[in-house]
Design a protein around this motif. Structure first.
Motif, short mmCIF file in Angstrom:
data_model
loop_
_atom_site.label_atom_id
_atom_site.label_comp_id
_atom_site.label_asym_id
_atom_site.label_seq_id
_atom_site.Cartn_x
_atom_site.Cartn_y
_atom_site.Cartn_z
N ALA A 49 0.83 -1.20 0.00
CA ALA A 49 0.00 0.00 0.00
C ALA A 49 0.86 1.26 0.00
CB ALA A 49 -0.92 -0.01 1.22
N LEU A 50 1.96 1.23 0.77
CA LEU A 50 2.86 2.38 0.82
C LEU A 50 3.52 2.60 -0.54
CD1 LEU A 50 4.24 4.63 2.38
CD2 LEU A 50 5.92 2.96 3.20
N GLY A 51 4.02 1.53 -1.14
CA GLY A 51 4.63 1.66 -2.45
C GLY A 51 3.66 2.17 -3.50
N GLY A 52 2.40 1.71 -3.42
CA GLY A 52 1.41 2.14 -4.39
C GLY A 52 0.99 3.59 -4.21
N VAL A 53 0.71 4.00 -2.98
CA VAL A 53 0.26 5.36 -2.76
C VAL A 53 1.38 6.36 -3.03
CG1 VAL A 53 0.75 5.58 -0.27
CG2 VAL A 53 -1.23 6.76 -1.26
N GLU A 54 2.62 6.00 -2.74
CA GLU A 54 3.74 6.89 -3.05
C GLU A 54 3.93 7.06 -4.55
OE1 GLU A 54 6.80 6.54 0.70
OE2 GLU A 54 6.91 4.99 -0.84
N ALA A 55 3.48 6.06 -5.33
CA ALA A 55 3.57 6.16 -6.79
C ALA A 55 2.34 6.83 -7.40
CB ALA A 55 3.75 4.76 -7.38
N GLY A 56 1.43 7.32 -6.55
CA GLY A 56 0.29 8.07 -7.05
C GLY A 56 -0.98 7.28 -7.25
N LEU A 57 -1.04 6.04 -6.80
CA LEU A 57 -2.23 5.22 -6.97
C LEU A 57 -3.25 5.47 -5.86
CD1 LEU A 57 -0.77 1.70 -7.92
CD2 LEU A 57 -1.40 3.59 -9.44
N ARG A 58 -4.53 5.33 -6.21
CA ARG A 58 -5.56 5.21 -5.19
C ARG A 58 -5.49 3.78 -4.64
NH1 ARG A 58 -10.87 5.84 -8.22
NH2 ARG A 58 -9.63 4.66 -9.73
N VAL A 59 -5.44 3.62 -3.33
CA VAL A 59 -5.21 2.30 -2.74
C VAL A 59 -6.29 2.00 -1.71
CG1 VAL A 59 -3.60 0.83 -1.46
CG2 VAL A 59 -2.71 2.58 -3.05
N VAL A 60 -6.83 0.77 -1.79
CA VAL A 60 -7.72 0.22 -0.78
C VAL A 60 -7.06 -1.03 -0.23
CG1 VAL A 60 -9.97 -0.86 -0.34
CG2 VAL A 60 -9.80 1.14 -1.85
N LEU A 61 -7.11 -1.19 1.09
CA LEU A 61 -6.54 -2.37 1.74
C LEU A 61 -7.63 -3.07 2.57
CD1 LEU A 61 -3.11 -2.76 3.46
CD2 LEU A 61 -5.17 -3.45 4.69
N LEU A 62 -7.78 -4.38 2.37
CA LEU A 62 -8.73 -5.18 3.12
C LEU A 62 -7.98 -6.08 4.10
CD1 LEU A 62 -11.14 -6.45 0.29
CD2 LEU A 62 -11.21 -4.27 1.55
N GLU A 63 -8.40 -6.06 5.35
CA GLU A 63 -7.83 -6.95 6.37
C GLU A 63 -8.94 -7.85 6.90
OE1 GLU A 63 -6.26 -9.14 9.26
OE2 GLU A 63 -5.11 -8.07 7.72
N ASP A 64 -8.67 -9.15 6.91
CA ASP A 64 -9.65 -10.16 7.32
C ASP A 64 -10.15 -9.90 8.74
OD1 ASP A 64 -11.16 -12.41 7.71
OD2 ASP A 64 -9.57 -13.84 7.27
N ASN A 65 -9.24 -9.69 9.68
CA ASN A 65 -9.59 -9.43 11.08
C ASN A 65 -9.30 -7.97 11.42
OD1 ASN A 65 -10.40 -12.18 11.57
ND2 ASN A 65 -8.24 -12.73 11.66
#
Length: 432
Positions: A49-65
């Motif tokens: 997520a950090l690598g993606g957002v630093e490259a300008g992407l919109r990022v969503v992260l899903l965590e099971d718990n």
């Protein structure tokens, strides 16, 4: 698989008790569209997520718990800039000079990247970068450790060799020698992942906790991930599910062996004894097959751990075993070898102890399986996976080979063997 991988993540353990609580993000509700979807909120997923957002992407992260509930938040906390099994030259022999040297370079810098990230975001994770060392318990281990040290030193890693006198003085236990990575150390892993999750939210990443990804299907040029509460449509997807992969993608769960462990901690050790044990507040993981790993927490408890062959009465047996081990390793502790905290966790291993990057489809990648060396490596590899999703790095630019799924042969048998081999390991250690 689930019987091994599932642990009681809701009961507070030492790491959760000693950092500030984080309010869990709400579960996904309804439909969302994004550039990059990361499935899994451990260090690999947070790094992606950090690598993606630093490259300008919109990022969503899903965590099971909840963030920190699995291996990334429950492990021993050692930050180790070294391979699980192979030497640096063996990595090059396995993956070739370009990819192998790239992976060695990533691992060499992985601990410093982690500690720099903690400082960058002001994360309260009790970070201590005073080095990590691997002391040797036998002559055969000395020969192997010297090979590891020589290989790392030859390519510029910040390492040093310690003779038996110095290794024993620093650890406070009996060893024949050791190699040390000066940029390693230790950390509160729960504080690390929860703090990094909050930092990512500040950068604009949308985190949805208590949200299990139930299926992944092709959706035009991208992917559609369904959950109990909604759907996410994404151009790119990173799977960072590791030991809790389950059936999210065909055969992926059979690409790794889930391995169950426990951790434990003593009462705080007074200063006079700290001048004799882990001098300089270093992290320590020795060369035994049944590894002895130690470091101090923020209150100077000795944090260590182990594993069981059978998990009945696990806590009582674990406390007894750890206490006996501490008496053997550090007789100067006396009654302070009493253990006051116990918790369990899982991680994933593969037979060759080398992590994996799988290309599951156009825009769909899995990465992970660190075989017990994931704290430093996972954040660095995850960041590169996010950069790959942003097309800053291509598959040929990654620090390890990107391949189709590689399942573990005789997976069920391998899982049983891995989780019941500890008596053999202890015999090997006794025989040197």
């Amino acid at each position: 698989m689930s019987s091994i991988a599932e642990v009681d993540w809701k009961t507070p353990h030492l790491w959760r008790k000693t950092v500030a609580a984080r309010t869990a993000a709400p579960a996904l509700a309804g439909g969302v569209e994004t550039d990059l979807l990361v499935v899994g909120g451990g260090l690999t997923g947070l790094g992606a997520a950090l690598g993606g957002v630093e490259a300008g992407l919109r990022v969503v992260l899903l965590e099971d718990n909840e963030i920190g509930s699995a291996a990334s938040g429950r492990n021993n906390g050692q930050v180790i800039p070294g391979h699980s099994k192979a030497s640096a030259s063996e990595i090059v022999a396995a993956w070739g000079p370009v990819t192998g040297e790239r992976y060695n370079e990533m691992i060499m810098g992985s601990a410093s990247y982690l500690f720099d990230t903690v400082r960058r975001f002001g994360i309260d994770a009790h970070a201590v970068q005073n080095g990590w060392m691997q002391p040797c318990h036998s002559a055969a281990a000395m020969d192997r450790s010297r090979k590891l040290y020589d290989d790392w030193r030859a390519i510029g890693h910040d390492v040093e060799w310690l003779d038996g006198t110095e290794a024993s003085r620093i650890t406070g236990s009996r060893y024949l020698g050791a190699w040390k990575a000066r940029n390693g150390g230790h950390i509160n892993p729960f504080g690390l992942v929860t703090g990094l999750a909050s930092a990512l939210e500040g950068l604009g990443v949308t985190i949805c906790e208590n949200t299990r990804a139930e299926s992944i299907t092709r959706d035009g040029a991208g992917w559609r991930v369904t959950t109990a509460g909604g759907t996410v449509r994404a151009r790119k997807v990173v799977l960072a599910t590791n030991a809790l992969t389950r059936d999210i993608w065909p055969k992926l769960g059979r690409a790794m062996v889930p391995f169950r462990v426990y951790d434990a901690a003593t009462r705080p050790i007074p200063e006079p004894l700290r001048a004799q044990i882990f001098v300089g507040n270093v992290g320590v993981s020795d060369t035994r097959h049944d590894i002895r790993a130690f470091h101090y927490d923020v209150d100077f408890r000795i944090v260590t751990g182990g594993t069981h062959t059978f998990w009945h009465r696990a806590e009582a047996r674990g406390l007894k075993r750890i206490q006996a081990m501490l008496h053997d390793a550090f007789p100067q502790l006396g009654d302070l070898a009493q253990v006051s905290n116990y918790w369990e966790g899982t991680f994933a291993v593969v037979p060759d102890r080398k992590p994996r990057l799988f290309r599951l489809g156009d825009g769909l990648m899995f990465g992970g399986i660190y075989s017990g060396r994931g704290v430093a490596a996972s954040l660095s590899l995850g960041r590169r996976m996010g950069m790959n999703a942003a097309e800053v790095l291509g598959d040929d630019d990654m620090p390890l080979p990107v391949t189709p799924i590689r399942t573990v042969p005789s997976h069920w048998v391998a899982t049983q063997v891995a989780n019941h081999i500890h008596p053999w390991h202890r015999l090997q250690d006794r025989l040197g």
